[in-house]
Design a protein around this motif. Structure first.
Motif, PDB file in Angstrom:
ATOM      1  N   GLY A 123      29.683  -9.807  46.780  1.00 14.59           N
ATOM      2  CA  GLY A 123      28.507  -8.968  46.861  1.00 14.59           C
ATOM      3  C   GLY A 123      27.290  -9.819  47.162  1.00 14.59           C
ATOM      4  O   GLY A 123      27.402 -11.002  47.511  1.00 14.59           O
ATOM      5  N   ILE A 124      26.109  -9.231  47.011  1.00 19.73           N
ATOM      6  CA  ILE A 124      24.853  -9.915  47.313  1.00 19.73           C
ATOM      7  C   ILE A 124      23.877  -9.627  46.187  1.00 19.73           C
ATOM      8  O   ILE A 124      23.644  -8.457  45.847  1.00 19.73           O
ATOM      9  N   THR A 125      23.284 -10.675  45.624  1.00 18.09           N
ATOM     10  CA  THR A 125      22.253 -10.506  44.615  1.00 18.09           C
ATOM     11  C   THR A 125      20.884 -10.575  45.276  1.00 18.09           C
ATOM     12  O   THR A 125      20.590 -11.513  46.020  1.00 18.09           O
ATOM     13  N   VAL A 126      20.071  -9.568  45.004  1.00 19.63           N
ATOM     14  CA  VAL A 126      18.712  -9.503  45.543  1.00 19.63           C
ATOM     15  C   VAL A 126      17.749  -9.594  44.369  1.00 19.63           C
ATOM     16  O   VAL A 126      17.918  -8.919  43.348  1.00 19.63           O
ATOM     17  N   THR A 127      16.744 -10.438  44.514  1.00 20.65           N
ATOM     18  CA  THR A 127      15.790 -10.687  43.433  1.00 20.65           C
ATOM     19  C   THR A 127      14.419 -10.182  43.831  1.00 20.65           C
ATOM     20  O   THR A 127      13.939 -10.427  44.941  1.00 20.65           O
ATOM     21  N   GLY A 128      13.793  -9.454  42.914  1.00 16.40           N
ATOM     22  CA  GLY A 128      12.435  -8.992  43.109  1.00 16.40           C
ATOM     23  C   GLY A 128      11.458  -9.903  42.404  1.00 16.40           C
ATOM     24  O   GLY A 128      11.681 -11.116  42.291  1.00 16.40           O
ATOM     25  N   GLU A 129      10.376  -9.332  41.895  1.00 19.00           N
ATOM     26  CA  GLU A 129       9.421 -10.148  41.153  1.00 19.00           C
ATOM     27  C   GLU A 129      10.097 -10.744  39.919  1.00 19.00           C
ATOM     28  O   GLU A 129       9.992 -11.942  39.656  1.00 19.00           O
ATOM     29  N   HIS A 130      10.774  -9.904  39.172  1.00 16.81           N
ATOM     30  CA  HIS A 130      11.589 -10.363  38.048  1.00 16.81           C
ATOM     31  C   HIS A 130      12.970  -9.705  38.054  1.00 16.81           C
ATOM     32  O   HIS A 130      13.906 -10.245  37.473  1.00 16.81           O
ATOM     33  N   ALA A 131      13.076  -8.549  38.679  1.00 19.49           N
ATOM     34  CA  ALA A 131      14.329  -7.799  38.677  1.00 19.49           C
ATOM     35  C   ALA A 131      15.394  -8.489  39.516  1.00 19.49           C
ATOM     36  O   ALA A 131      15.082  -9.191  40.485  1.00 19.49           O
ATOM     37  N   GLN A 132      16.649  -8.268  39.135  1.00 18.77           N
ATOM     38  CA  GLN A 132      17.798  -8.702  39.920  1.00 18.77           C
ATOM     39  C   GLN A 132      18.764  -7.532  40.045  1.00 18.77           C
ATOM     40  O   GLN A 132      19.104  -6.880  39.056  1.00 18.77           O
ATOM     41  N   VAL A 133      19.195  -7.275  41.265  1.00 23.14           N
ATOM     42  CA  VAL A 133      20.172  -6.221  41.540  1.00 23.14           C
ATOM     43  C   VAL A 133      21.244  -6.815  42.434  1.00 23.14           C
ATOM     44  O   VAL A 133      20.936  -7.453  43.449  1.00 23.14           O
ATOM     45  N   ARG A 134      22.501  -6.626  42.067  1.00 25.42           N
ATOM     46  CA  ARG A 134      23.612  -7.077  42.905  1.00 25.42           C
ATOM     47  C   ARG A 134      24.240  -5.851  43.541  1.00 25.42           C
ATOM     48  O   ARG A 134      24.594  -4.881  42.860  1.00 25.42           O
ATOM     49  N   VAL A 135      24.382  -5.884  44.864  1.00 21.96           N
ATOM     50  CA  VAL A 135      24.995  -4.799  45.619  1.00 21.96           C
ATOM     51  C   VAL A 135      26.355  -5.273  46.112  1.00 21.96           C
ATOM     52  O   VAL A 135      26.521  -6.436  46.493  1.00 21.96           O
ATOM     53  N   PHE A 136      27.306  -4.361  46.098  1.00 21.22           N
ATOM     54  CA  PHE A 136      28.683  -4.684  46.461  1.00 21.22           C
ATOM     55  C   PHE A 136      29.107  -3.836  47.653  1.00 21.22           C
ATOM     56  O   PHE A 136      28.569  -2.740  47.859  1.00 21.22           O
ATOM     57  N   PRO A 137      30.072  -4.291  48.437  1.00 28.37           N
ATOM     58  CA  PRO A 137      30.567  -3.445  49.527  1.00 28.37           C
ATOM     59  C   PRO A 137      31.147  -2.158  48.960  1.00 28.37           C
ATOM     60  O   PRO A 137      31.611  -2.124  47.813  1.00 28.37           O
ATOM     61  N   PRO A 138      31.127  -1.072  49.736  1.00 25.10           N
ATOM     62  CA  PRO A 138      31.620   0.208  49.232  1.00 25.10           C
ATOM     63  C   PRO A 138      33.074   0.129  48.772  1.00 25.10           C
ATOM     64  O   PRO A 138      33.884  -0.632  49.322  1.00 25.10           O
ATOM     65  N   ILE A 139      33.381   0.947  47.770  1.00 26.03           N
ATOM     66  CA  ILE A 139      34.726   1.008  47.211  1.00 26.03           C
ATOM     67  C   ILE A 139      35.136   2.467  47.087  1.00 26.03           C
ATOM     68  O   ILE A 139      34.292   3.358  47.017  1.00 26.03           O
ATOM     69  N   PRO A 140      36.451   2.773  47.052  1.00 29.10           N
ATOM     70  CA  PRO A 140      36.882   4.149  46.796  1.00 29.10           C
ATOM     71  C   PRO A 140      36.382   4.626  45.434  1.00 29.10           C
ATOM     72  O   PRO A 140      36.199   3.836  44.505  1.00 29.10           O
ATOM     73  N   LEU A 141      36.182   5.931  45.314  1.00 28.98           N
ATOM     74  CA  LEU A 141      35.694   6.479  44.052  1.00 28.98           C
ATOM     75  C   LEU A 141      36.573   6.076  42.874  1.00 28.98           C
ATOM     76  O   LEU A 141      36.087   5.880  41.759  1.00 28.98           O
ATOM     77  N   ASP A 142      37.875   5.983  43.118  1.00 33.48           N
ATOM     78  CA  ASP A 142      38.794   5.646  42.034  1.00 33.48           C
ATOM     79  C   ASP A 142      39.274   4.199  42.126  1.00 33.48           C
ATOM     80  O   ASP A 142      40.291   3.842  41.531  1.00 33.48           O
ATOM     81  N   GLY A 143      38.534   3.344  42.845  1.00 31.36           N
ATOM     82  CA  GLY A 143      38.977   1.970  43.056  1.00 31.36           C
ATOM     83  C   GLY A 143      38.043   0.920  42.493  1.00 31.36           C
ATOM     84  O   GLY A 143      37.927  -0.165  43.054  1.00 31.36           O
ATOM     85  N   TRP A 144      37.383   1.217  41.374  1.00 24.80           N
ATOM     86  CA  TRP A 144      36.419   0.274  40.810  1.00 24.80           C
ATOM     87  C   TRP A 144      37.105  -0.971  40.260  1.00 24.80           C
ATOM     88  O   TRP A 144      38.069  -0.862  39.494  1.00 24.80           O
ATOM     89  N   PRO A 145      36.617  -2.163  40.594  1.00 26.75           N
ATOM     90  CA  PRO A 145      37.096  -3.367  39.905  1.00 26.75           C
ATOM     91  C   PRO A 145      36.807  -3.248  38.409  1.00 26.75           C
ATOM     92  O   PRO A 145      35.773  -2.699  38.010  1.00 26.75           O
ATOM     93  N   LYS A 146      37.691  -3.765  37.580  1.00 29.05           N
ATOM     94  CA  LYS A 146      37.554  -3.547  36.139  1.00 29.05           C
ATOM     95  C   LYS A 146      36.247  -4.108  35.589  1.00 29.05           C
ATOM     96  O   LYS A 146      35.669  -3.543  34.645  1.00 29.05           O
ATOM     97  N   ASP A 147      35.756  -5.207  36.165  1.00 28.93           N
ATOM     98  CA  ASP A 147      34.524  -5.790  35.652  1.00 28.93           C
ATOM     99  C   ASP A 147      33.294  -4.960  35.996  1.00 28.93           C
ATOM    100  O   ASP A 147      32.225  -5.144  35.396  1.00 28.93           O
ATOM    101  N   LEU A 148      33.407  -4.054  36.969  1.00 25.19           N
ATOM    102  CA  LEU A 148      32.322  -3.110  37.255  1.00 25.19           C
ATOM    103  C   LEU A 148      32.559  -1.788  36.559  1.00 25.19           C
ATOM    104  O   LEU A 148      31.612  -1.137  36.094  1.00 25.19           O
ATOM    105  N   ALA A 149      33.809  -1.357  36.474  1.00 28.59           N
ATOM    106  CA  ALA A 149      34.126  -0.068  35.863  1.00 28.59           C
ATOM    107  C   ALA A 149      33.707  -0.015  34.405  1.00 28.59           C
ATOM    108  O   ALA A 149      33.349   1.048  33.892  1.00 28.59           O
ATOM    109  N   ARG A 150      33.728  -1.143  33.723  1.00 30.01           N
ATOM    110  CA  ARG A 150      33.408  -1.160  32.294  1.00 30.01           C
ATOM    111  C   ARG A 150      31.904  -1.155  32.038  1.00 30.01           C
ATOM    112  O   ARG A 150      31.467  -0.984  30.891  1.00 30.01           O
ATOM    113  N   LEU A 151      31.096  -1.345  33.069  1.00 28.10           N
ATOM    114  CA  LEU A 151      29.643  -1.360  32.883  1.00 28.10           C
ATOM    115  C   LEU A 151      29.114   0.038  32.646  1.00 28.10           C
ATOM    116  O   LEU A 151      29.648   1.027  33.150  1.00 28.10           O
TER     117      LEU A 151
END
Length: 265
Positions: A123-151
């Motif tokens: 994925g790609i981490t984008v940083t703002g003034e203080h915020a950080q957001v990581r965006v990931f390539p699209p995934i199937p609705l039922d195909g979440w990686p476990k480390d994201l699904a648990r969030l």
């Protein structure tokens, strides 16, 4: 690389946040090949994908709300313009599949070890003034990686310690509706939708210039007196299906990029 890349099958640019399907419109659009044409298409029958975004929200030092919204919107643009998302890039097919269906985004939060596990995924981490957001390539609705699904989806309530300054006249602005209340997570997804609509609508040279500048933008709540004018201006508008938080058909964001503004008559 920066050619026009709206939904591959034409029809409406259908947008949703979380599991909520919304619709985007441009009021004067009648061309069925436009990504802003809003009649029903075969998008609902296509395999459904989602664009995951993870916001870093540490308990002791959460980001300001506006900073998080702007960073999420930029993260969507960074992914859309990345070489891996175009042509024969490794994420290109996933992006095409996502844009051929209902365009959904899910914003989840992470802190500490959760964030470190999320950063280890492609994925790609984008940083703002203080915020950080990581965006990931699209995934199937039922195909979440476990480390994201648990969030968690909840827990993204954020505030601005001070009212954000007025944006400059030449700065792209994603105007949030003053008529609906949205959680920070929902507003982050909606801001991402608005940024995506502006990207689709811009000509190639304007896309390249925006990217080269680092995708400057502002997210602001529109003044009530200006909102109806904005929604009727011909600028891209995000509409929500209303499955949660707000009423069906609500306009949530107007994407106001200087290159898309119509000259006054």
């Amino acid at each position: 690389m920066l050619g026009r890349s709206g939904p591959a099958n034409g029809g409406t640019g259908a947008i949703g946040d979380g599991w909520h399907t919304g619709r985007v419109t441009r009021t004067e659009t009648t061309d069925p090949s436009s990504p802003f044409h809003h009649e029903e298409t075969d998008r609902d029958a296509a395999p459904q994908f989602v664009l995951p975004l993870v916001a870093r929200i540490e308990r002791a030092e959460p980001p300001a709300r506006t900073d998080a919204l702007e960073t999420a919107a930029r993260a969507v643009l960074v992914l859309l313009s990345d070489e891996r998302a175009a042509g024969e890039g490794e994420w290109a097919q996933a992006v095409r599949d996502w844009q051929d269906a209902r365009i959904r985004k899910v914003v989840r939060r992470a802190r500490g070890a959760e964030w470190r596990r999320a950063e280890a995924l492609p994925g790609i981490t984008v940083t703002g003034e203080h915020a950080q957001v990581r965006v990931f390539p699209p995934i199937p609705l039922d195909g979440w990686p476990k480390d994201l699904a648990r969030l968690q989806v909840s827990g993204t309530e954020l505030d601005d310690p001070e009212p954000p300054a007025a944006p400059g006249a030449d700065r792209p602005v994603l105007w949030l509706s003053p008529e609906v209340e949205m959680s920070a997570g929902k507003a982050m997804a909606q801001a991402g939708h608005g940024a995506q609509l502006a990207w689709w609508e811009l000509p190639t040279e304007e896309r390249a210039a925006w990217r080269a500048a680092g995708f400057p933008l502002a997210v602001r709540r529109a003044a009530p007196a200006a909102w109806q004018t904005l929604t009727r201006s011909g600028l891209p508008v995000v509409r929500d299906a209303g499955f949660t938080e707000i009423a069906p058909g609500s306009c949530t964001v107007v994407a106001d990029h200087p290159a898309l503004r119509r000259p006054a008559r």
